[in-house]
Design an enzyme around this catalytic site. Sequence first.
Site, PDB file in Angstrom:
ATOM      1  N   PHE A  74      25.782  74.960  63.175  1.00  0.00           N
ATOM      2  CA  PHE A  74      26.841  75.373  64.090  1.00  0.00           C
ATOM      3  C   PHE A  74      27.172  74.193  64.983  1.00  0.00           C
ATOM      4  O   PHE A  74      26.383  73.804  65.844  1.00  0.00           O
ATOM      5  CB  PHE A  74      26.450  76.571  64.949  1.00  0.00           C
ATOM      6  CG  PHE A  74      27.588  77.022  65.824  1.00  0.00           C
ATOM      7  CD1 PHE A  74      28.596  77.816  65.303  1.00  0.00           C
ATOM      8  CD2 PHE A  74      27.682  76.609  67.134  1.00  0.00           C
ATOM      9  CE1 PHE A  74      29.673  78.194  66.086  1.00  0.00           C
ATOM     10  CE2 PHE A  74      28.756  76.976  67.930  1.00  0.00           C
ATOM     11  CZ  PHE A  74      29.749  77.777  67.402  1.00  0.00           C
TER      12      PHE A  74
ATOM     13  N   ASP B 115      23.250  66.451  67.288  1.00  0.00           N
ATOM     14  CA  ASP B 115      24.031  67.402  68.073  1.00  0.00           C
ATOM     15  C   ASP B 115      23.056  68.132  68.998  1.00  0.00           C
ATOM     16  O   ASP B 115      22.370  69.072  68.605  1.00  0.00           O
ATOM     17  CB  ASP B 115      24.745  68.391  67.153  1.00  0.00           C
ATOM     18  CG  ASP B 115      25.580  69.408  67.915  1.00  0.00           C
ATOM     19  OD1 ASP B 115      25.360  69.574  69.129  1.00  0.00           O
ATOM     20  OD2 ASP B 115      26.438  70.066  67.289  1.00  0.00           O
TER      21      ASP B 115
ATOM     22  N   LYS C  79      27.833  71.611  77.008  1.00  0.00           N
ATOM     23  CA  LYS C  79      27.299  72.794  77.661  1.00  0.00           C
ATOM     24  C   LYS C  79      26.653  72.502  79.013  1.00  0.00           C
ATOM     25  O   LYS C  79      27.335  72.447  80.017  1.00  0.00           O
ATOM     26  CB  LYS C  79      26.360  73.543  76.723  1.00  0.00           C
ATOM     27  CG  LYS C  79      27.090  74.121  75.507  1.00  0.00           C
ATOM     28  CD  LYS C  79      26.300  75.158  74.795  1.00  0.00           C
ATOM     29  CE  LYS C  79      27.018  75.662  73.540  1.00  0.00           C
ATOM     30  NZ  LYS C  79      28.278  76.361  73.827  1.00  0.00           N
TER      31      LYS C  79
END
Length: 408
Positions: free
Chosen positions: A145, A230, A259
């Site tokens: 993801f 990531d 984030k």
Amino acid sequence: MTTVDMRTPAALAEAERWTAHNYHPLPVVIADAEGAWVTDVDGRRYLDFLAGYSALNFGHRHPALISAAHAQLDRLTLTSRAFVHDQFAEFCRRLAQLCGKDLVLPMNTGAEAVETAIKVARKWGYRVKGVPAGQANIVVAENNFHGRTTTIVSFSTDPDARDDFGPYTPGFTIVPYGDAGALADAVDDHTVAVLLEPIQGEAGVLVPPPGYLAAVRKTCTERNVLFIADEIQSGLGRTGRTFAIEHDDVVPDMYVLGKALGGGIVPVSAVAADADVLGVLEPGQHGSTFGGNPLACAVGTEVVKLLESGTFQQRSAALGEQLHAGLSALIGHGVMAVRGRGLWAGVDIDPALLTGRQACERLAQRGVLAKDTHGSTIRLAPPLVVTEADLGQALAAVKAVLDEARAG
């Protein structure tokens, strides 16, 4: 205009009426928050064990972050990168140093940072490695993801993320996560990068087998391929280290961050790499109107300062032991498996008892907010400001939900 009753049922109905149904939220309407706790419109309090998918690593409304945001709001919020503002250099310098890299390229969302990494890797492949034009390839992992742009969903194996959004972008090879041999076999002369999550979050907090990330690093070094980590969900203290990949003593060529970098206040993301990688970009080749804006940089600088002390990493490691011990004690009592590191856990519920959605609904009734994924798996990721007492309360709630389901 008619005033709408904003207590929970009415607020939920209004949201259902006026928004696209691209989410399936729990029936909770949050109005206020502080630290690890949120309060709904009816005054009920909940422990937030999702933390904005790690965007709220430092809790809701952390005082240092709120102070930085307020101060910057009174001075300057946006210039665009057509000019340099007085918050930009310090943010980039501190973040580059935190990552141990030469340069930083700030963006806004995690997906934008991943897209940035893809573009940089391709350009590096053509300009530095010598890959023929238009033939660059990036190796990725199953169940990944990395976001939901059209390019990113092109290499997703999740039908919900991918189906009906084609035609898909070429240039990606998908291999099983955790299989270093399959990854090495997929690398060829046209491969410019390997893009991986050091821990796969959306897939259920999947931790790779020992030696996997080190083997990927070795392959990338030997084959002149960039290793892109990531760390959007796994980074910035979540797992007990600044970056999850540190647990394997591996240094990637490029970090992709997001984030928590915005402190739960503004969207902030970035790519960090050395000059021989990020230096391939020239003016006009990539950018963002809001990327690296003054407000984002002011908040992002305070986030980096919080991480520089190491306090939050230490809290995550120590409290993570309590979290994982408590969850592991439930294996065989409604829990089938527990995975994760630090204050991050994937919990496989016995599907004969509950789906993940049902478990989260029942946890919400007991004052704990969590998120399900892939059937009967739930993810727990409390803010790093959570206390031992908070963790004990949440673990008791998980046990109570399981005991209730087992009792029929």
